[in-house]
Design a protein around this motif. Sequence first.
Motif, mmCIF file in Angstrom:
data_model
loop_
_atom_site.group_PDB
_atom_site.id
_atom_site.type_symbol
_atom_site.label_atom_id
_atom_site.label_comp_id
_atom_site.label_asym_id
_atom_site.label_seq_id
_atom_site.Cartn_x
_atom_site.Cartn_y
_atom_site.Cartn_z
ATOM 1 N N PRO A 55 -14.782 18.274 3.175
ATOM 2 C CA PRO A 55 -13.850 18.819 4.179
ATOM 3 C C PRO A 55 -13.887 20.347 4.199
ATOM 4 N N HIS A 56 -14.991 20.884 4.689
ATOM 5 C CA HIS A 56 -15.159 22.342 4.689
ATOM 6 C C HIS A 56 -14.056 23.035 5.486
ATOM 7 N N GLY A 57 -13.541 22.380 6.498
ATOM 8 C CA GLY A 57 -12.453 22.948 7.288
ATOM 9 C C GLY A 57 -11.093 22.403 6.906
ATOM 10 N N GLY A 58 -11.004 21.735 5.758
ATOM 11 C CA GLY A 58 -9.760 21.123 5.337
ATOM 12 C C GLY A 58 -9.636 19.703 5.862
ATOM 13 N N ILE A 59 -8.517 19.081 5.550
ATOM 14 C CA ILE A 59 -8.225 17.740 6.037
ATOM 15 C C ILE A 59 -7.013 17.810 6.948
ATOM 16 N N GLU A 60 -7.211 17.350 8.171
ATOM 17 C CA GLU A 60 -6.145 17.347 9.162
ATOM 18 C C GLU A 60 -5.901 15.914 9.617
ATOM 19 N N PHE A 61 -4.742 15.700 10.219
ATOM 20 C CA PHE A 61 -4.382 14.364 10.676
ATOM 21 C C PHE A 61 -4.282 14.351 12.193
ATOM 22 N N GLY A 62 -4.632 13.198 12.755
ATOM 23 C CA GLY A 62 -4.631 13.077 14.205
ATOM 24 C C GLY A 62 -3.271 12.768 14.789
ATOM 25 N N ILE A 63 -2.248 12.656 13.945
ATOM 26 C CA ILE A 63 -0.894 12.387 14.410
ATOM 27 C C ILE A 63 0.070 13.332 13.696
ATOM 28 N N GLY A 64 1.278 13.422 14.184
ATOM 29 C CA GLY A 64 2.313 14.172 13.481
ATOM 30 C C GLY A 64 2.469 15.614 13.889
ATOM 31 N N PHE A 65 1.606 16.136 14.766
ATOM 32 C CA PHE A 65 1.719 17.505 15.282
ATOM 33 C C PHE A 65 1.780 18.543 14.156
ATOM 34 N N GLY A 66 1.027 18.307 13.085
ATOM 35 C CA GLY A 66 0.971 19.253 11.982
ATOM 36 C C GLY A 66 2.023 19.034 10.918
ATOM 37 N N LEU A 67 2.987 18.148 11.145
ATOM 38 C CA LEU A 67 4.051 17.926 10.163
ATOM 39 C C LEU A 67 3.528 17.240 8.904
ATOM 40 N N LEU A 68 2.576 16.318 9.069
ATOM 41 C CA LEU A 68 2.020 15.628 7.901
ATOM 42 C C LEU A 68 1.278 16.604 6.993
ATOM 43 N N GLU A 69 0.552 17.538 7.597
ATOM 44 C CA GLU A 69 -0.150 18.536 6.791
ATOM 45 C C GLU A 69 0.836 19.413 6.019
ATOM 46 N N LYS A 70 1.915 19.816 6.677
ATOM 47 C CA LYS A 70 2.915 20.648 6.014
ATOM 48 C C LYS A 70 3.587 19.893 4.878
ATOM 49 N N ALA A 71 3.879 18.601 5.097
ATOM 50 C CA ALA A 71 4.488 17.796 4.042
ATOM 51 C C ALA A 71 3.532 17.632 2.868
ATOM 52 N N ARG A 72 2.259 17.393 3.145
ATOM 53 C CA ARG A 72 1.267 17.263 2.074
ATOM 54 C C ARG A 72 1.199 18.525 1.234
ATOM 55 N N ASP A 73 1.139 19.691 1.894
ATOM 56 C CA ASP A 73 0.997 20.948 1.172
ATOM 57 C C ASP A 73 2.267 21.303 0.410
ATOM 58 N N LEU A 74 3.432 20.853 0.909
ATOM 59 C CA LEU A 74 4.699 21.151 0.244
ATOM 60 C C LEU A 74 4.924 20.243 -0.957
ATOM 61 N N ILE A 75 4.714 18.945 -0.768
ATOM 62 C CA ILE A 75 4.957 17.985 -1.845
ATOM 63 C C ILE A 75 3.820 17.988 -2.866
#
Length: 524
Positions: A181-201
Amino acid sequence: MELPIIYVRGFAGGGSGIDKAVDDPFYGFNEGAVHVRVGKDSTPRFYQFESPMLRLITEQHYRLLVHGSQEAYLDRTPDGEVPSNSIWVHRFYDQAASTFGQEPQAYVLEKAAQDLFEFVQKVRRKTGAPRVDLVAHSMGGLICRSMIQRFIPELTRPANGPLRLDAAVDHVERLFTYGTPHGGIEFGIGFGLLEKARDLININGAEIFGPDRMYDYLTPREDPAVRGERPRDWNPARMPADGFPVQRVFCLVGTNPEDYDVALGLSSKVVGARSDGLVQIDNAYVPDAHRAFVHRSHSGRYGLVNSEEGYQNLRRFLFGDLEVRVELHDRRVRGEEDDDIVWQLETQLSIRGLPIVMHEQTTAHHCPVQIEWRAPEDTVDTPVPLLTTFLATAERPHDVRTGEMAPTVRHALRLRLLSIREKGGIFGFFDHLEQTADFDDTLVVDFRPPEGAAPAQAWATWNSQLPGAIRDWQPGDAPPLADDAADVPGVWRGRVPLPASGQAILGDGATIVLTVSGRPPAGG
């Protein structure tokens, strides 16, 4: 000389996953596969792939030198006496395991990258090799890039001297990544909220796939104690222009999300169809680096690492003596300036003697070449890169009739142009024929490398112009292509006009340009 190969594995997850990883002496890179999706009924067939390690041992004559502990073996062997044609595994998870009777230490990517540099230096010293090759799966590619981009420049910096961003060229020859994942791992749903939750938790350390942590471990610092702020326009996938050359990097990109069955298949549903089940296609490569697309999943029985497609791309990138670049020149799509029609070009690359497709970009796999996408400075005359691959002249198959090695390296490029009407994000189907190509043909290319005083030569023909089967076509049936780079040492370049059916859509001047360059031997 053959260069040592160091494997770096991917993300293991929590404690049980780490314990399972360290129980394997080779961190999983010795695993093969027996499934492949072939056959006209589309059911899985038996196909035995031994594993990339075993194939390197049997075909490239590499050696595994463990003897109870690879570290202990290296330590007790005098400098320069370890064979350079050897395979090693960076066992960075061992300290985080609970199975060795010690208190597990928290896994930290930066430490894994620094430890990798120490291991690289030890392998180089013990083998006498000038550099090493790195082969990495998933997160392992980020560990390699952290070492290459941040820690080698920092740790080799002279006292009071400037950072040398390309310092890794003194230690690493090439980097090959599977599904990183050279550009990181992103999700196709959640409008960026899932990524923020992953990085926070930060469950199981998964924040390492977010942009802030990636900026930390990929960016060298003038003062290692000062973290610095991530610029808004910073792209984690892009390697510094004045750093390790991207021409030494190859990214294998998976396009099959359906067969990645981790967490009951939820990962592929969250990440989206345009992925390998975990890493989105657009995040799986370094911009401007070499890459190939194959219909494989991130891991598992249909995974990238334990696949023939992965191994053949790896082998040719590490050991191939020819680099072949294919571009589409002078295309002018009819009415493209104000038309609602989207043009997508599918490409498939096959090499004579191999049972797999080396590279495949198709609409069905959500990754065709969008021939109308241009950078702001591009014009209709700007070449469209189609692919880059590597060939090994020593790997030419033997003729079944004569028993002699084929005089040329043969590869075939299938081009399939499709179109669909789209306006305002909505497809229009009134004039549409689904999966029916506007242009479909295969370019067959034979390349004969230079030998003695004889220069390199190439022949090419379109399948639609052949009178019979491709296997029956002989290069001598047509004159060789003109070499447009005859005055450039080690480079051959030729032009092949599209057939009339292709020029009717892409313009009278539409041409495939092939550039073949010789590569220096490993360690050269």
